[in-house]
Design a protein around this motif. Sequence first.
Motif, PDB file in Angstrom:
ATOM      1  N   ASN A 108       0.831  -1.138  -0.208  1.00 27.62           N
ATOM      2  CA  ASN A 108       0.050   0.079   0.163  1.00 27.62           C
ATOM      3  C   ASN A 108       0.897   1.207   0.023  1.00 27.62           C
ATOM      4  OD1 ASN A 108      -2.494   1.612   1.355  1.00 27.62           O
ATOM      5  ND2 ASN A 108      -3.197  -0.232   0.288  1.00 27.62           N
ATOM      6  N   LYS A 109       2.010   1.248   0.650  1.00 23.12           N
ATOM      7  CA  LYS A 109       3.018   2.425   0.917  1.00 23.12           C
ATOM      8  C   LYS A 109       3.656   2.603  -0.580  1.00 23.12           C
ATOM      9  CE  LYS A 109       4.563   3.320   5.255  1.00 23.12           C
ATOM     10  NZ  LYS A 109       5.061   2.939   6.541  1.00 23.12           N
ATOM     11  N   LEU A 110       3.949   1.408  -1.149  1.00 27.55           N
ATOM     12  CA  LEU A 110       4.555   1.649  -2.363  1.00 27.55           C
ATOM     13  C   LEU A 110       3.670   2.062  -3.508  1.00 27.55           C
ATOM     14  CD1 LEU A 110       6.608  -1.796  -2.293  1.00 27.55           C
ATOM     15  CD2 LEU A 110       7.637   0.628  -2.310  1.00 27.55           C
ATOM     16  N   PHE A 111       2.456   1.560  -3.260  1.00 26.46           N
ATOM     17  CA  PHE A 111       1.531   2.320  -4.123  1.00 26.46           C
ATOM     18  C   PHE A 111       1.252   3.626  -4.177  1.00 26.46           C
ATOM     19  CE2 PHE A 111      -2.702   2.695  -6.073  1.00 26.46           C
ATOM     20  CZ  PHE A 111      -2.634   2.124  -7.367  1.00 26.46           C
ATOM     21  N   PHE A 112       0.634   3.912  -3.173  1.00 25.67           N
ATOM     22  CA  PHE A 112       0.144   5.130  -2.670  1.00 25.67           C
ATOM     23  C   PHE A 112       1.502   6.391  -2.677  1.00 25.67           C
ATOM     24  CE2 PHE A 112      -3.643   3.092  -1.903  1.00 25.67           C
ATOM     25  CZ  PHE A 112      -4.526   3.696  -2.427  1.00 25.67           C
ATOM     26  N   GLU A 113       2.405   5.857  -2.004  1.00 27.53           N
ATOM     27  CA  GLU A 113       3.618   6.989  -1.998  1.00 27.53           C
ATOM     28  C   GLU A 113       4.480   6.970  -2.938  1.00 27.53           C
ATOM     29  OE1 GLU A 113       4.738   7.288   2.256  1.00 27.53           O
ATOM     30  OE2 GLU A 113       2.838   6.308   2.957  1.00 27.53           O
ATOM     31  N   GLY A 114       4.315   6.166  -4.015  1.00 28.18           N
ATOM     32  CA  GLY A 114       5.472   5.909  -4.997  1.00 28.18           C
ATOM     33  C   GLY A 114       4.886   5.770  -6.316  1.00 28.18           C
ATOM     34  N   PHE A 115       4.041   4.705  -6.521  1.00 25.41           N
ATOM     35  CA  PHE A 115       3.611   4.381  -8.098  1.00 25.41           C
ATOM     36  C   PHE A 115       2.469   5.329  -8.274  1.00 25.41           C
ATOM     37  CE2 PHE A 115       1.956   2.047 -11.571  1.00 25.41           C
ATOM     38  CZ  PHE A 115       3.125   1.439 -11.830  1.00 25.41           C
ATOM     39  N   PHE A 116       1.359   5.423  -7.768  1.00 25.24           N
ATOM     40  CA  PHE A 116       0.321   6.173  -8.160  1.00 25.24           C
ATOM     41  C   PHE A 116       0.324   7.673  -8.134  1.00 25.24           C
ATOM     42  CE2 PHE A 116      -4.198   7.553  -6.906  1.00 25.24           C
ATOM     43  CZ  PHE A 116      -4.682   7.288  -8.183  1.00 25.24           C
ATOM     44  N   HIS A 117      -0.473   8.298  -9.015  1.00 24.35           N
ATOM     45  CA  HIS A 117      -0.569   9.642  -9.057  1.00 24.35           C
ATOM     46  C   HIS A 117      -2.021   9.775  -9.804  1.00 24.35           C
ATOM     47  CE1 HIS A 117      -0.013  13.865 -10.043  1.00 24.35           C
ATOM     48  NE2 HIS A 117       0.962  13.997  -9.139  1.00 24.35           N
ATOM     49  N   ALA A 170       7.488   2.255 -12.489  1.00 21.36           N
ATOM     50  CA  ALA A 170       8.071   1.523 -11.368  1.00 21.36           C
ATOM     51  C   ALA A 170       9.135   2.412 -10.716  1.00 21.36           C
ATOM     52  CB  ALA A 170       8.636  -0.009 -12.027  1.00 21.36           C
ATOM     53  N   PRO A 171      10.188   3.247 -11.518  1.00 23.41           N
ATOM     54  CA  PRO A 171      11.259   3.755 -10.680  1.00 23.41           C
ATOM     55  C   PRO A 171      10.753   4.640  -9.676  1.00 23.41           C
ATOM     56  CG  PRO A 171      11.625   3.788 -13.048  1.00 23.41           C
ATOM     57  CD  PRO A 171      10.201   3.281 -13.064  1.00 23.41           C
ATOM     58  N   GLN A 172       9.492   5.258  -9.676  1.00 21.64           N
ATOM     59  CA  GLN A 172       8.866   6.051  -8.843  1.00 21.64           C
ATOM     60  C   GLN A 172       8.788   5.391  -7.379  1.00 21.64           C
ATOM     61  OE1 GLN A 172       8.274   9.411  -9.199  1.00 21.64           O
ATOM     62  NE2 GLN A 172       8.772   8.686 -11.477  1.00 21.64           N
ATOM     63  N   MET A 173       8.843   4.031  -7.380  1.00 18.04           N
ATOM     64  CA  MET A 173       8.742   3.565  -6.211  1.00 18.04           C
ATOM     65  C   MET A 173       9.911   3.552  -5.230  1.00 18.04           C
ATOM     66  SD  MET A 173       6.568   0.152  -6.824  1.00 18.04           S
ATOM     67  CE  MET A 173       7.639  -0.628  -7.859  1.00 18.04           C
ATOM     68  N   LYS A 174      11.182   3.882  -5.934  1.00 17.66           N
ATOM     69  CA  LYS A 174      12.400   3.961  -5.233  1.00 17.66           C
ATOM     70  C   LYS A 174      12.504   4.563  -4.022  1.00 17.66           C
ATOM     71  CE  LYS A 174      15.519   2.715  -9.187  1.00 17.66           C
ATOM     72  NZ  LYS A 174      16.437   3.109 -10.324  1.00 17.66           N
ATOM     73  N   ASP A 175      11.832   5.954  -4.036  1.00 19.02           N
ATOM     74  CA  ASP A 175      11.897   6.673  -2.741  1.00 19.02           C
ATOM     75  C   ASP A 175      11.070   6.157  -1.717  1.00 19.02           C
ATOM     76  OD1 ASP A 175      13.732   8.406  -3.664  1.00 19.02           O
ATOM     77  OD2 ASP A 175      12.406   9.923  -4.576  1.00 19.02           O
ATOM     78  N   ALA A 176       9.796   5.516  -2.063  1.00 17.45           N
ATOM     79  CA  ALA A 176       8.996   5.057  -1.169  1.00 17.45           C
ATOM     80  C   ALA A 176       9.596   3.858  -0.586  1.00 17.45           C
ATOM     81  CB  ALA A 176       7.759   4.419  -1.906  1.00 17.45           C
ATOM     82  N   LEU A 177      10.548   3.214  -1.314  1.00 17.16           N
ATOM     83  CA  LEU A 177      11.339   2.158  -0.716  1.00 17.16           C
ATOM     84  C   LEU A 177      12.023   2.354   0.646  1.00 17.16           C
ATOM     85  CD1 LEU A 177      11.385  -0.784  -2.046  1.00 17.16           C
ATOM     86  CD2 LEU A 177      13.734  -0.158  -2.828  1.00 17.16           C
ATOM     87  N   LYS A 178      12.565   3.615   0.658  1.00 15.19           N
ATOM     88  CA  LYS A 178      12.932   3.872   1.839  1.00 15.19           C
ATOM     89  C   LYS A 178      12.207   4.113   3.156  1.00 15.19           C
ATOM     90  CE  LYS A 178      15.873   7.370  -0.605  1.00 15.19           C
ATOM     91  NZ  LYS A 178      15.773   8.662  -1.116  1.00 15.19           N
ATOM     92  N   LYS A 179      10.890   4.144   2.837  1.00 15.82           N
ATOM     93  CA  LYS A 179       9.986   4.415   4.037  1.00 15.82           C
ATOM     94  C   LYS A 179       9.413   2.901   4.664  1.00 15.82           C
ATOM     95  CE  LYS A 179       8.360   8.599   2.163  1.00 15.82           C
ATOM     96  NZ  LYS A 179       6.981   9.185   1.419  1.00 15.82           N
ATOM     97  N   LEU A 180      10.040   1.878   3.877  1.00 13.91           N
ATOM     98  CA  LEU A 180       9.392   0.587   4.298  1.00 13.91           C
ATOM     99  C   LEU A 180      10.048   0.088   5.892  1.00 13.91           C
ATOM    100  CD1 LEU A 180       9.046  -1.532   1.066  1.00 13.91           C
ATOM    101  CD2 LEU A 180       7.450  -0.242   2.142  1.00 13.91           C
TER     102      LEU A 180
END
Length: 362
Positions: free
Chosen positions: A224-233, A352-362
Amino acid sequence: MKCEIRRISIFDEFQCAGQRCSINCCQGWKIPINHDVYMKYLHEKGLFGIMLRAFLKRGEQTAFFRSPFGRCPFWGNDRLCSIQKKHGEEYMPAVCVQFPRQLYNLSFFCEETLYLACPEAVKLFLECAYSDKSFEYHIIESVPEYEVNTTNDDKNFLDYLVKSRAELTAMLRDGMNFDSMAILDYGREAQSACLNMATAGGGLPSPRDYFSEECYTIGIEEINKLFFEGFFHPNLGIISMFLHKLCKKYVRKIGKLGKRNPKAADKKLCALQDDLYQKLPGLDKMLNRYFEYYLLTNFLDIYEDYSFTRCLLYGIVKTKMVMLFLALYAENKDSIDREEIAKIIAVYERRAPQMKDALKKL
Ligand code: SF4
């Protein structure tokens, strides 16, 4: 000067689908314009020159075309490039001529691969993956027509990375799963060995020294975090209506956690994935090959930032998340064919590269 060019086996088979392409690359990207082409556009005469300059914008680092439509302003209603039609390929921005080829000049040698953001490239990947063919590098000696992409000159480290990558891909082909903890354990220790080497000397580990029966798992909260804080816009529809629809399906089905019960969301996700396994019997094998291809195209990025953990973790997470998009698509369908898989992977790769930053929040 001539140097060794390592070209992945599917590279020469690539052919652009042109008008037939369902998710054309002229849509949803900001097209950078290299200096030589920019100068040509500045001096183009007549109405075409006026049009080129009307859409040109000079940014801080590079020039690009600006367009209010979310697509290249020179992409015609016939789904073809009007610059290419008028003046040929040499008049197009370098990035348009190159896509989806990835040309990586590491100074000691070059690597040429295909970026899976193009459905035709994905089809070539899938053909190899399903027929169990290995991705080989064909070696040629030639003068690269593209610049060096790295600032590092540590040849020993580069050789080490090439060897480690070969070991990792061999381990995958021998049956190790892409999400095995052995991969992350290796990455963590290789990274700290690098730091130690810089201060106290010592050697770097081999992936072959690692084994684990545990898998790296990500639960619904992480997804959910990867999706909403990285992938989705919310404006994803401008880039791709197709991808936007898949994302909206996730929003409707799973939604943001907190408002709903995470357990119920997890159950829905598991049901989606189980359903996908029914429709794609070779799914695990395909995912393993997808991660293998990721290593072939991205593992040498570590040469630049020495970040083993980030590179390997992102590859594993990216592979897990592609399954989510395949599952969202497959729901309510009897089956899913290669053409459809290629389209899903290609649009997914672009975001998919937009998820790289969200990855730090996992
Ligand atoms: S995405 Fe690939 S096949 Fe489609 S227009 Fe671009 S290069 Fe051609």
